[in-house]
Design an enzyme around this catalytic site. Structure first.
Site, PDB file in Angstrom:
ATOM      1  N   ARG A  93     -87.541  -1.242 -12.959  1.00 44.17           N
ATOM      2  CA  ARG A  93     -87.634  -2.682 -13.379  1.00 44.17           C
ATOM      3  C   ARG A  93     -87.973  -4.265 -13.446  1.00 44.17           C
ATOM      4  O   ARG A  93     -88.547  -4.751 -12.663  1.00 44.17           O
ATOM      5  CB  ARG A  93     -86.357  -3.826 -14.337  1.00 44.17           C
ATOM      6  CG  ARG A  93     -86.687  -4.203 -15.316  1.00 44.17           C
ATOM      7  CD  ARG A  93     -85.717  -4.815 -15.902  1.00 44.17           C
ATOM      8  NE  ARG A  93     -84.230  -4.179 -16.306  1.00 44.17           N
ATOM      9  CZ  ARG A  93     -83.140  -4.397 -15.809  1.00 44.17           C
ATOM     10  NH1 ARG A  93     -82.807  -5.635 -15.661  1.00 44.17           N
ATOM     11  NH2 ARG A  93     -82.216  -4.001 -16.164  1.00 44.17           N
TER      12      ARG A  93
ATOM     13  N   ASP B 262     -80.326  -6.106 -10.619  1.00 43.07           N
ATOM     14  CA  ASP B 262     -80.718  -7.047 -10.902  1.00 43.07           C
ATOM     15  C   ASP B 262     -81.704  -7.533  -9.999  1.00 43.07           C
ATOM     16  O   ASP B 262     -81.151  -7.367  -9.112  1.00 43.07           O
ATOM     17  CB  ASP B 262     -79.454  -8.266 -12.019  1.00 43.07           C
ATOM     18  CG  ASP B 262     -79.649  -7.495 -13.579  1.00 43.07           C
ATOM     19  OD1 ASP B 262     -80.377  -6.587 -13.485  1.00 43.07           O
ATOM     20  OD2 ASP B 262     -78.489  -7.609 -14.439  1.00 43.07           O
TER      21      ASP B 262
HETATM   22  P1  FDA Z   1     -92.282 -15.491 -22.566  1.00 40.26           P
HETATM   23  O1  FDA Z   1     -91.417 -16.272 -21.416  1.00 40.26           O
HETATM   24  O2  FDA Z   1     -93.659 -15.629 -21.353  1.00 40.26           O
HETATM   25  O3  FDA Z   1     -92.021 -14.920 -23.663  1.00 40.26           O
HETATM   26  C1  FDA Z   1     -92.915 -14.078 -24.377  1.00 40.26           C
HETATM   27  C2  FDA Z   1     -92.556 -14.311 -25.932  1.00 40.26           C
HETATM   28  O4  FDA Z   1     -90.575 -13.478 -25.942  1.00 40.26           O
HETATM   29  C3  FDA Z   1     -92.151 -16.127 -26.063  1.00 40.26           C
HETATM   30  O5  FDA Z   1     -93.322 -16.601 -26.562  1.00 40.26           O
HETATM   31  C4  FDA Z   1     -90.482 -15.598 -26.885  1.00 40.26           C
HETATM   32  O6  FDA Z   1     -91.499 -14.842 -28.196  1.00 40.26           O
HETATM   33  C5  FDA Z   1     -90.259 -14.552 -26.104  1.00 40.26           C
HETATM   34  N1  FDA Z   1     -88.754 -14.958 -25.907  1.00 40.26           N
HETATM   35  C6  FDA Z   1     -88.748 -15.459 -24.360  1.00 40.26           C
HETATM   36  N2  FDA Z   1     -87.885 -15.485 -24.229  1.00 40.26           N
HETATM   37  C7  FDA Z   1     -87.556 -15.379 -25.714  1.00 40.26           C
HETATM   38  C8  FDA Z   1     -85.933 -16.581 -25.120  1.00 40.26           C
HETATM   39  N3  FDA Z   1     -84.679 -17.091 -24.739  1.00 40.26           N
HETATM   40  N4  FDA Z   1     -85.405 -17.009 -26.295  1.00 40.26           N
HETATM   41  C9  FDA Z   1     -86.091 -16.587 -27.399  1.00 40.26           C
HETATM   42  N5  FDA Z   1     -87.499 -15.673 -27.691  1.00 40.26           N
HETATM   43  C10 FDA Z   1     -87.686 -15.520 -26.001  1.00 40.26           C
HETATM   44  N6  FDA Z   1     -84.942 -11.651 -14.868  1.00 40.26           N
HETATM   45  C11 FDA Z   1     -85.126 -11.682 -13.238  1.00 40.26           C
HETATM   46  O7  FDA Z   1     -85.221 -12.831 -12.361  1.00 40.26           O
HETATM   47  N7  FDA Z   1     -84.241 -11.020 -12.345  1.00 40.26           N
HETATM   48  C12 FDA Z   1     -83.862 -10.078 -14.136  1.00 40.26           C
HETATM   49  O8  FDA Z   1     -82.987  -8.993 -12.938  1.00 40.26           O
HETATM   50  C13 FDA Z   1     -84.246  -9.619 -14.968  1.00 40.26           C
HETATM   51  N8  FDA Z   1     -83.825  -8.510 -15.935  1.00 40.26           N
HETATM   52  C14 FDA Z   1     -84.073  -8.866 -17.279  1.00 40.26           C
HETATM   53  C15 FDA Z   1     -83.525  -7.079 -18.223  1.00 40.26           C
HETATM   54  C16 FDA Z   1     -85.239  -7.850 -19.041  1.00 40.26           C
HETATM   55  C17 FDA Z   1     -84.197  -5.697 -20.366  1.00 40.26           C
HETATM   56  C18 FDA Z   1     -85.531  -8.586 -19.836  1.00 40.26           C
HETATM   57  C19 FDA Z   1     -86.001  -8.218 -20.359  1.00 40.26           C
HETATM   58  C20 FDA Z   1     -85.512  -9.271 -18.781  1.00 40.26           C
HETATM   59  C21 FDA Z   1     -84.748  -9.897 -17.555  1.00 40.26           C
HETATM   60  N9  FDA Z   1     -85.517 -10.756 -16.733  1.00 40.26           N
HETATM   61  C22 FDA Z   1     -84.709 -11.344 -15.500  1.00 40.26           C
HETATM   62  C23 FDA Z   1     -85.533 -12.374 -17.235  1.00 40.26           C
HETATM   63  C24 FDA Z   1     -87.030 -12.408 -17.621  1.00 40.26           C
HETATM   64  O9  FDA Z   1     -87.675 -12.404 -15.898  1.00 40.26           O
HETATM   65  C25 FDA Z   1     -88.098 -13.456 -18.309  1.00 40.26           C
HETATM   66  O10 FDA Z   1     -87.237 -14.683 -17.875  1.00 40.26           O
HETATM   67  C26 FDA Z   1     -87.492 -13.157 -19.384  1.00 40.26           C
HETATM   68  O11 FDA Z   1     -87.780 -11.258 -20.028  1.00 40.26           O
HETATM   69  C27 FDA Z   1     -88.208 -14.295 -20.778  1.00 40.26           C
HETATM   70  O12 FDA Z   1     -90.359 -13.721 -19.805  1.00 40.26           O
HETATM   71  P2  FDA Z   1     -90.929 -12.754 -21.175  1.00 40.26           P
HETATM   72  O13 FDA Z   1     -91.179 -11.860 -20.504  1.00 40.26           O
HETATM   73  O14 FDA Z   1     -90.298 -11.907 -22.615  1.00 40.26           O
HETATM   74  O15 FDA Z   1     -92.564 -13.679 -21.455  1.00 40.26           O
END
Ligand code: FDA
Length: 319
Positions: free
Chosen positions: A181, A130
């Site tokens: 990732r 990560d």
């Molecule tokens: P965004 O925040 O724009 O959200 C898009 C949509 O997704 C929202 O409108 C909502 O519908 C839904 N959503 C997102 N987060 C939600 C929540 N908490 N609760 C409910 N709904 C939610 N970060 C990092 O810094 N280091 C890492 O190693 C990782 N590893 C990682 C692994 C995996 C498998 C994922 C999916 C994410 C990570 N992350 C991470 C976290 C990532 O950086 C980010 O903070 C979250 O995924 C939220 O961003 P989105 O891409 O979903 O977009």
């Protein structure tokens, strides 16, 4: 502002004390965390596997305080790998380097990581490192690169689209065929290192995703392994439907097969979308966190969506 406040709370000892002892927050945490013990996580993974979805198992914990704790955590992660093998579930593991001693002693951290990678190699499994906050981006990249140079082909990394530096980092990783990732980034970063506006982070995400997908084509588009544990080179980790759609469209434009990319999401978030992508034939992997050290992970998740907090508040008044 909202997200920044929750990232601050994730590091505040006083807030940890209140939140972890408050019944309602503990109950809501179960939406994002598979449970306190490994058995809970295995059950969650078995349920995902029944839907054709694989997992990456994460033993919660970060910034381990002593070398003994770091070594113990490495042994715990090795035990997780053994358990995945014993139960024959479709899962690999995710590791934070600060869990296994990065901030105490990088040399010890590397030794701990090697032990984990050795066992993963024996079992034909894969380890995703990560990415944490930007103070450790460089060293995290260097350690993963070093492991790859030492013959550990079963390790991959995470890149965050909010960092300015990610464009160069991802170009090099894609060129070298290292599994990445791609996520947006979950920490509070200054505008000297990261895009401050969500729109910019999204634009960066789409751009970096195309670099990764192109990179997979250059490396003959290796597919996810037949047991699902070893991922393809690009892993798109997001719940954002626009980012997902853009990646799908670009992959189809360059004729990258579906099995040569995967989508990743977090446990408990957008289950509908996880199942939809799996039904469309894409490999889907869910990040399954478990353990008692859930506080910082949980606070970062709350800060990502105001609705999560309103849910807690409304439940508080209902009870
Ligand atoms: P965004 O925040 O724009 O959200 C898009 C949509 O997704 C929202 O409108 C909502 O519908 C839904 N959503 C997102 N987060 C939600 C929540 N908490 N609760 C409910 N709904 C939610 N970060 C990092 O810094 N280091 C890492 O190693 C990782 N590893 C990682 C692994 C995996 C498998 C994922 C999916 C994410 C990570 N992350 C991470 C976290 C990532 O950086 C980010 O903070 C979250 O995924 C939220 O961003 P989105 O891409 O979903 O977009």
């Amino acid at each position: 502002m909202f997200r920044t406040f929750f990232v601050y709370l994730s590091k505040a000892a006083w807030a940890r004390k209140i939140v972890t002892h408050w019944g309602i927050t503990r109950r809501v945490a179960t939406r994002f965390i598979a449970g306190d013990v490994l058995d809970d996580a295995i059950t969650a993974i078995q349920n995902l596997n029944k839907k054709g979805i694989c997992a990456s198992l994460d033993l919660l914990g970060e910034n381990t305080a002593t070398p003994e704790d770091a070594r113990r955590t490495a042994q715990d992660i090795i035990h997780i790998l053994d358990t995945i093998d014993q139960y024959k579930v479709c899962a690999n593991v995710s590791v934070k380097l600060s869990q296994i001693g990065l901030t105490l002693d990088p040399v010890m951290c590397q030794a701990n990581l090697k032990l984990i990678l050795d066992r993963a190699k024996q079992l034909g499994n894969f380890v995703r490192v990560d990415m944490e906050d930007s103070t450790v981006t460089q060293i995290t990249l260097e350690i993963v690169q070093m492991m790859r140079e030492n013959g550990y082909t079963n390790v991959g990394i995470v890149i965050q689209s909010y960092l300015y530096r990610s464009e160069k980092d991802i170009a090099r990783l894609a060129h070298d065929g290292i599994p990445v990732r791609l996520c947006k980034g979950a920490y509070k970063e200054p505008s000297s290192v990261a895009y401050p506006k969500k729109r910019e982070v999204d634009i960066s995400y789409d751009k970096l995703a195309t670099t990764l997908l192109d990179g997979a084509m250059v490396h003959d588009a290796p597919s996810v392994s037949s047991d699902g544990r070893v991922p393809p080179l690009p892993a798109l980790a997001t719940h954002d439907p626009h980012r997902i759609e853009n990646a799908k469209n670009y992959a189809s434009k360059i004729n990258l097969p579906k099995k040569a990319m995967e989508f990743q999401m977090l446990y408990g978030i957008r289950r509908d979308l996880q199942e939809q992508l799996a039904a469309e034939g894409y490999p889907v992997r869910v990040y399954v966190p478990y353990g008692t050290q859930w506080y910082p992970y949980y606070m970062r998740r709350l800060g990502e969506r105001p609705a999560n907090v309103w849910f807690i508040v409304s439940n508080f008044f209902k009870n």
